[in-house]
Design a protein around this motif. Structure first.
Motif, PDB file in Angstrom:
ATOM      1  N   ASP A  83     -13.925   7.646  -4.284  1.00 21.87           N
ATOM      2  CA  ASP A  83     -12.933   7.813  -4.211  1.00 21.87           C
ATOM      3  C   ASP A  83     -12.897   5.818  -4.031  1.00 21.87           C
ATOM      4  O   ASP A  83     -13.600   5.374  -3.851  1.00 21.87           O
ATOM      5  N   ILE A  84     -11.884   5.362  -5.077  1.00 19.42           N
ATOM      6  CA  ILE A  84     -12.430   4.235  -5.290  1.00 19.42           C
ATOM      7  C   ILE A  84     -10.761   3.264  -5.243  1.00 19.42           C
ATOM      8  O   ILE A  84      -9.075   3.797  -5.426  1.00 19.42           O
ATOM      9  N   ALA A  85     -10.677   2.789  -3.465  1.00 20.86           N
ATOM     10  CA  ALA A  85      -9.949   1.525  -3.618  1.00 20.86           C
ATOM     11  C   ALA A  85      -9.115   0.698  -4.314  1.00 20.86           C
ATOM     12  O   ALA A  85      -9.753  -0.438  -4.843  1.00 20.86           O
ATOM     13  N   PRO A  86      -7.631   0.844  -4.270  1.00 23.06           N
ATOM     14  CA  PRO A  86      -6.735  -0.542  -5.110  1.00 23.06           C
ATOM     15  C   PRO A  86      -7.729  -1.460  -5.113  1.00 23.06           C
ATOM     16  O   PRO A  86      -7.940  -2.420  -3.934  1.00 23.06           O
ATOM     17  N   GLY A  87      -7.811  -2.777  -6.405  1.00 23.28           N
ATOM     18  CA  GLY A  87      -8.124  -4.192  -5.473  1.00 23.28           C
ATOM     19  C   GLY A  87      -9.411  -4.504  -5.952  1.00 23.28           C
ATOM     20  O   GLY A  87     -10.073  -5.753  -5.006  1.00 23.28           O
ATOM     21  N   LEU A 146      -7.739  11.704 -10.832  1.00 24.54           N
ATOM     22  CA  LEU A 146      -6.742  10.699 -10.610  1.00 24.54           C
ATOM     23  C   LEU A 146      -7.399   9.342 -10.857  1.00 24.54           C
ATOM     24  O   LEU A 146      -8.199   8.940 -10.633  1.00 24.54           O
ATOM     25  N   ILE A 147      -6.166   8.628 -12.003  1.00 28.18           N
ATOM     26  CA  ILE A 147      -5.600   7.289 -11.643  1.00 28.18           C
ATOM     27  C   ILE A 147      -4.695   7.280 -11.087  1.00 28.18           C
ATOM     28  O   ILE A 147      -3.497   7.773 -12.017  1.00 28.18           O
ATOM     29  N   GLY A 148      -4.689   6.491 -10.103  1.00 29.83           N
ATOM     30  CA  GLY A 148      -3.037   5.807  -9.991  1.00 29.83           C
ATOM     31  C   GLY A 148      -2.631   6.837  -9.326  1.00 29.83           C
ATOM     32  O   GLY A 148      -1.422   6.845  -9.288  1.00 29.83           O
ATOM     33  N   GLU A 161      -5.194  -0.861 -15.101  1.00 29.90           N
ATOM     34  CA  GLU A 161      -4.850  -0.423 -13.918  1.00 29.90           C
ATOM     35  C   GLU A 161      -6.895  -0.377 -13.106  1.00 29.90           C
ATOM     36  O   GLU A 161      -7.040  -1.013 -12.157  1.00 29.90           O
ATOM     37  N   VAL A 162      -7.577  -0.147 -14.330  1.00 29.00           N
ATOM     38  CA  VAL A 162      -8.700  -0.232 -13.547  1.00 29.00           C
ATOM     39  C   VAL A 162      -9.881  -1.473 -14.958  1.00 29.00           C
ATOM     40  O   VAL A 162      -9.565  -0.700 -16.322  1.00 29.00           O
ATOM     41  N   MET A 190       1.145   1.955  -1.947  1.00 29.36           N
ATOM     42  CA  MET A 190       0.130   1.568  -3.531  1.00 29.36           C
ATOM     43  C   MET A 190      -0.653   2.617  -3.665  1.00 29.36           C
ATOM     44  O   MET A 190      -2.009   1.931  -3.336  1.00 29.36           O
ATOM     45  N   THR A 191      -0.571   2.955  -4.724  1.00 31.02           N
ATOM     46  CA  THR A 191      -2.483   3.940  -5.569  1.00 31.02           C
ATOM     47  C   THR A 191      -2.093   3.667  -6.680  1.00 31.02           C
ATOM     48  O   THR A 191      -3.268   3.745  -7.122  1.00 31.02           O
ATOM     49  N   LYS A 192      -1.626   2.811  -7.348  1.00 33.74           N
ATOM     50  CA  LYS A 192      -1.850   1.850  -8.450  1.00 33.74           C
ATOM     51  C   LYS A 192      -3.547   1.809  -8.017  1.00 33.74           C
ATOM     52  O   LYS A 192      -3.757   0.342  -8.268  1.00 33.74           O
ATOM     53  N   GLY A 193      -4.070   1.785  -9.131  1.00 32.44           N
ATOM     54  CA  GLY A 193      -5.217   0.917  -9.401  1.00 32.44           C
ATOM     55  C   GLY A 193      -6.479   2.142  -8.426  1.00 32.44           C
ATOM     56  O   GLY A 193      -7.387   1.852  -8.696  1.00 32.44           O
ATOM     57  N   ALA A 194      -6.011   3.026  -8.396  1.00 31.94           N
ATOM     58  CA  ALA A 194      -7.396   3.737  -7.026  1.00 31.94           C
ATOM     59  C   ALA A 194      -7.599   4.864  -8.263  1.00 31.94           C
ATOM     60  O   ALA A 194      -6.905   5.394  -9.109  1.00 31.94           O
ATOM     61  N   VAL A 195      -8.880   5.317  -7.920  1.00 31.31           N
ATOM     62  CA  VAL A 195      -9.826   6.002  -8.939  1.00 31.31           C
ATOM     63  C   VAL A 195     -10.123   7.099  -8.449  1.00 31.31           C
ATOM     64  O   VAL A 195     -10.964   6.761  -6.519  1.00 31.31           O
TER      65      VAL A 195
END
Ligand SMILES: Nc1ncnc2c1ncn2[C@@H]1O[C@H](COP(=O)(O)OP(=O)(O)OP(=O)(O)O)[C@@H](O)[C@H]1O
Ligand SMILES: [Mg+2]
Lengths: 730, 351
Positions: free
Chosen positions: B27-31, B63-65, B155-156, B1-6
């Motif tokens: 890189d920002i990990a989701p959640g 990139l987002i998600g 997402e973010v 899942m990459t949703k929410g990754a920045v």
């Protein structure tokens, strides 16, 4: 074809461009391409849509094949949308199509003018002025172009914003720069169509009739340009000083009748231009009340001193001091009291504080007031016409070289160039003088300190100048009312309603008949002002929004060109419009539309200034919050910015409404039998010597505008209250 | 899942000639909740606005998600932002404010209002929907701003110094609330602050910025325990920075400080001048000399309740010390003996 990394931005660009493509094609196929006889909205063209008022497709297939040219752009857009998959490629395709279509349209429009052609192309071709079909098609091409630009991946890519920028640039280009170019062309034209050059222009430009300074040396009269410049300087100096005196009285003294003063300073703004000159004649002219009175009393000779420089100057002072006051009061109030207090704690006395602190801080305001006074004065047409006598100025000369017995458009153009160079010189001089120094004491911050009071000498100077002046103004207005109710002022002071009856008579017999002579122009004026005001406010505020809130390429040039149109005198704009819009490709003379348009572009700069001021006070994070919450720029504008800009919108509305009613310089060239305006009707009466009816009409106009302003003020007032208790802590 | 990754790939931002961001990759990990921390003007807000789409990158990719949004306008990014000034719309009620993002994206009115109520309940403002923002306290307005941002289920979630307008007590309370909501909803959040304590308290990871670039990033503990530079050591928690000479490197490092050789159980990359990081509470003071200690004079002492704060004049310069409270603290002018454990010491390169 969408999806991938391009995703939603790509889809939006496709959708927007597709929509405009459809609109463009629709206009090309279904709307009459050329201007229609009875105007578009009468729909008289519907029955003859496939005959005389045909759309472009039919013309193209028959005798006017060049109409295929603009179609190229639409065709290119179709191909781009159909075949270009990658979004940047598609954007480039759209930009190219838009540019192609628009330049093709401009090219054919400027090549085939009515019955003539240019550049030796399309020999023998003819076409009338463009109409609704051409207008909608070019709008569609323009928006295809701007949508393409938004997709080029420079900046944030908002099609609404690029579209708005494009639309305003196009409007300013067509309705300011295009007509102004005619003045230049005419001014530099050689005799008998021999091309362009300086050989005709230079001698006429520098003719002694324009630049002679004989009146200063005491033998003869000066040139018109020198007259205008001297008058402009005198009026600008006078109104600025007087405006400053009023502003100081308002902010730095405890004067009691401030309310009354305030009303007196507003009245001249809503007074039609001739009235003041007229009343002055009736008072101070050779047969004027005062003249006769003092002549009998002191046994001096009655003279015609009023008809000349001093008379015009006096009338202009009366008319334009309020403008200087309105500019200056904002600045004088804005000088931070803490600066003055700081100066006083440094042991400066009141005069030193005023001289070294307050005055320099007011410099931008003084410069602005001076510039405004100068431009208003040299562009003023009404007062010199009524009071000028043998004292000629540029604006009246321009008028007579257009409408005089021997029309000489080339002379009008050259005089316009002179007038324009005067105002532009003043404009540039002002900007240079102010320079880049920062006068940031005028912040929005609440200062608790109190303004330094004036030292007594200065205070009494202000009183002595301003109060008699105010009394004189008051007297003039009383006399306007008086003059409209007497038979023949100066000769027969019996009470009569005759003037009002002749102007605004209503007969009720088998229905209501508006028999008064003025009804026609009165209704036209109100309608046109009513249509122009919201459009002016819209264009002005949209420009302000772009300037304050958006970043885009060429913003500085954009700002400068909107400021520049402020320095173009009304007379010049009027002449330019007559020259440019009298024949195809854009034929607008003798329509109501041209009046609406001229008001929009004359009054837009003020809307822009007001909008900028109001917009700067709205926290930018409000729009940003809206955008990040998923609203697009259009929704943000509608749901967040506009509701919070109430007062600025209404101020812009009021101003443009009043200016549309009182303006005369530009309008005088553009009125027609069908669309006559109040001011030009009054000019006609004055020229015929029918002063009574002219004054009565003016009184009615003043009352009308007062009512309009009061109504708007009521709404503004309510809005402000509601806004205040809502905004407070946010 | 990459949703929410920045993800930032070498993103730069120029304002005219001003470099607001040097090539920056992150890189920002989701959640997770990631904090951007740094002194004023270092580019935190700029970074946040680039994620939101309120500024466009001069170069690089965002990139987002997993999707390239570099050229996507803010309207269409699934990102919401809480502004420092709250930016509540003053002409709308609290409910209309919270429902705004839903209504402009064409959610039916009734549903939008129902979800707005849920959002308000989540931030503890049930029943405040009909008020105007001006009728709320600062802390309540702040929570409305949070509710308005989260009802869109972004997402973010971006927060730019969300607490700077609140008083100290309220700040602690609201930051815990924000952290709690973020974890409950599993949102990715990027949080800007220049308060290092706030950053330590709420973040999964902290990105410390300085001069338009990243100085160091890691978990709060990593930044505290293994500062990469004197700047980080000083910025994250207080630190005494003492100039030393590294005389031997390897698995253990030998340093020379004030003519004393100390062997530290850590690796350092090169010999030569360096700086020793010594946290104020890791310094022990005693009235009598102990092995390895050196003498110093108390030049300032203050009793702060749960700690005592001293400044010492030592041969290596002033030393800032925090000691546990005792009945008879040292006083100004006392001579004390200072020592510390070598394993508490960190070394950073001289700035
Ligand atoms: N619109 C702008 N035009 C020019 N320079 C700007 C603009 N916005 C920011 N800058 C510059 O970019 C740099 C980074 O600004 P930014 O707002 O990101 O700082 P910040 O880390 O958020 O600081 P603070 O903690 O003070 O809010 C600063 O040097 C600032 O002056
Ligand atoms: Mg910031």
């Amino acid at each position: 074809m969408t999806g991938g990394p391009d995703g939603i931005g790509d889809k939006i660009m496709r959708r927007t461009a597709g929509l405009w493509l459809l609109i463009g094609l629709g206009a090309f196929v279904l709307l009459p391409w050329y201007a229609t006889g009875g105007g578009f909205w009468s729909f008289g063209w519907l029955p003859t849509l496939f005959a005389g008022d045909a759309p472009a497709v039919l013309w193209m297939a028959a005798e006017r094949p060049w109409l295929m040219l603009p179609l190229l752009g639409l065709f290119g857009a179709t191909l781009s949308l159909g075949f270009l998959g990658h979004s940047v490629t598609l954007a480039r395709g759209l930009v190219a199509s838009g540019v192609l279509g628009l330049s093709a349209l401009v090219f054919e429009g400027l090549t085939i003018l009515g019955n003539g052609t240019r550049f030796g192309l399309f020999d023998g071709a003819t076409q009338p002025g463009m109409g609704m079909g051409a207008f909608v098609t070019s709008a569609a091409l323009l928006f295809i172009l701007t949508t393409g630009i938004s997709g080029l991946r420079r900046g944030r890519g908002d099609a609404f914003i690029t579209g708005m920028v494009g639309a305003i640039i196009a409007l300013v280009a067509v309705f300011v720069f295009y007509p102004m170019s005619f003045i230049l062309i005419r001014a530099f034209e050689l005799k008998d169509g021999a091309g362009f050059g300086l050989t005709e222009f230079l001698p006429r430009f520098f003719a002694p009739a324009n630049w002679s300074v004989a009146c200063l040396t005491g033998n003869g009269s000066c040139g018109v340009a020198v007259n205008s410049a001297l008058l402009g300087l005198a009026t600008a100096t006078g109104t600025t000083l007087l405006g400053l005196a009023f502003a100081l009285i308002f902010t730095r003294t405890n004067f009691r009748a401030k309310k009354l003063l305030r009303v007196l300073t507003i009245l001249p703004i809503i007074t039609p231009p001739f009235v003041i000159g007229l009343v002055l004649i009736l008072l101070l002219g050779r047969q004027g009340t005062f003249t006769v009175f003092f002549a009998d009393l002191l046994n001096i000779e009655k003279t015609r001193w009023l008809y000349g420089f001093w008379g015009v100057w006096l009338a202009q002072m009366l008319s334009f001091t309020p403008i200087a006051f309105l500019v200056l009061i904002g600045v004088v109030e804005g000088v931070s009291p803490s600066m003055e207090e700081a100066s006083q704690t440094l042991d400066a006395n009141r005069w030193q504080t005023f001289r070294h602190i307050s005055l320099p801080l007011m410099r931008p305001g003084l410069a602005n007031a001076f510039l405004l006074g100068f431009i208003e004065s040299v562009a003023d047409f009404g007062n010199p016409l009524v009071l000028g006598g043998n004292f000629n100025v540029l604006s009246t000369e321009i008028y007579f070289s257009i409408v005089g017995t021997v029309a000489d458009p080339a002379k009008a153009a050259i005089l316009s160039v002179i007038l324009l160079s005067l105002t532009l010189t003043a404009f540039i001089a002002q900007r240079t003088w102010l320079g880049k120094k920062n006068y940031a004491t005028v912040t929005g911050k609440a200062d608790s300190g109190r303004h330094a009071a004036l030292n007594p000498a200065l205070r009494w100077t202000c009183y002595l100048v301003a109060i008699p002046w105010a009394a004189f103004t008051l007297l003039l207005y009383v006399l306007i009312v008086f003059g409209s109710f007497v038979k023949l002022w100066g000769y027969d002071h019996t009470f009569t309603l005759e003037h009002y009856k002749r102007a605004f008579g209503i007969v009720v017999r088998n229905g209501v008949h508006f028999t008064g002579a003025a009804w026609d122009s009165y209704m036209t004026t109100l309608t046109i002002a009513g249509i122009a005001a919201p459009l002016t406010a819209a264009v002005g505020l949209a420009t302000a929004y772009l300037l304050v809130r958006q970043k885009f390429f060429g913003k500085d040039a954009f700002e400068f060109s909107t400021m520049l149109s402020f320095a173009i005198p009304g007379t010049v704009i009027g002449v330019a419009y007559v020259m440019a819009f009298n024949f195809p490709p854009i034929e607008l003379t003798a329509t109501g539309l041209i009046l609406v348009i001229v008001f929009i572009f004359r009054n837009m700069p003020v809307g822009v200034r007001g909008g900028i001021a109001a917009m700067s006070q709205l926290d930018k994070s409000l729009d940003e919050a809206s955008i990040t919450l998923g609203a697009n720029s259009a929704t943000t504008l509608r749901r967040v910015i506009l509701p919070l800009m109430g007062p600025a919108i209404l101020a812009a509305l009021t101003y443009s409404f009043v200016r549309a009613i009182t303006s005369v310089s530009a309008v005088i060239f553009l009125v027609s039998a069908r669309y006559n305006m109040a001011t030009s009707f009054i000019v006609g009466r004055v020229e015929n010597g029918e002063y009574g009816i002219a004054i009565a009409y003016s009184a009615v106009l003043i009352v009308t505008m007062l009512l309009a302003i009061l109504t708007l003020q009521l709404i503004i007032g309510r809005r402000r209250l509601r806004r205040a208790d809502r905004v407070e802590t946010a | 899942m990459t949703k929410g990754a920045v993800r930032f790939e070498a993103v730069t931002k120029m304002f005219g000639d001003v470099v607001a961001l040097k090539p920056l990759s992150l890189d920002i990990a989701p959640g997770t909740l990631v904090t951007l921390l740094g002194p004023s003007g270092c580019g935190k807000t700029t970074t946040l606005r680039l994620i939101a789409g309120l500024e466009s990158a001069t170069s690089g990719r965002i990139l987002i998600g997993g999707e390239d949004v570099t050229h996507l306008s803010a309207t269409y990014r699934k990102v919401s932002m809480v502004f420092q000034s709250y930016a509540l719309f003053p002409h709308m009620t609290v409910r209309e404010n919270v429902a705004y993002g839903l209504t402009v994206t064409k959610t039916p009115r009734a549903e939008a209002h129902a979800r707005a109520e849920e959002g308000l309940a989540m931030v503890g403002l049930k029943g405040f929907g009909d008020r105007l923002p001006s009728e709320l306290s600062g802390g309540q307005q702040q929570r409305v701003a949070v509710a308005r941002a989260i009802v869109l289920e972004p997402e973010v979630l971006l927060l730019d110094e969300p607490l700077s307008n609140l008083d100290a007590k309220l700040r602690r309370h609201v930051r815990e609330e924000i952290r709690e909501i973020q974890q409950r909803l599993g949102l990715t959040a990027v949080y800007v602050t220049h308060d290092q304590e706030e950053a330590m308290a709420v973040s999964n990871r902290i990105i410390v910025m300085r001069n338009a670039e990243i100085a160091q990033e890691g978990t709060p503990f990593e930044l505290y325990d293994r500062p990469a530079s004197a700047f980080i050591a000083d910025f994250i928690g207080d630190a005494n920075l003492i100039g030393v000479e590294v005389t031997r490197t390897g698995a253990e490092t030998e340093i020379l400080v004030n003519d004393t050789r100390i062997t530290l159980p850590l690796a350092h990359d090169k010999t030569g001048p360096a700086q020793m990081v010594l946290r104020p509470h890791q310094v022990q003071l005693s009235p009598e000399p102990v092995p390895g200690s050196f003498a110093a004079e108390i030049s300032y002492a203050a009793w702060l309740g749960n700690v005592i704060q001293y400044t010492l004049a030592t041969p290596v310069g002033p030393l800032f010390v925090l000691s546990p409270p005792v009945a008879h603290p040292f006083a100004h002018g006392d001579t004390v003996h200072v020592n510390f454990r070598p394993e508490d010491v960190r070394l950073v390169r001289t700035a």
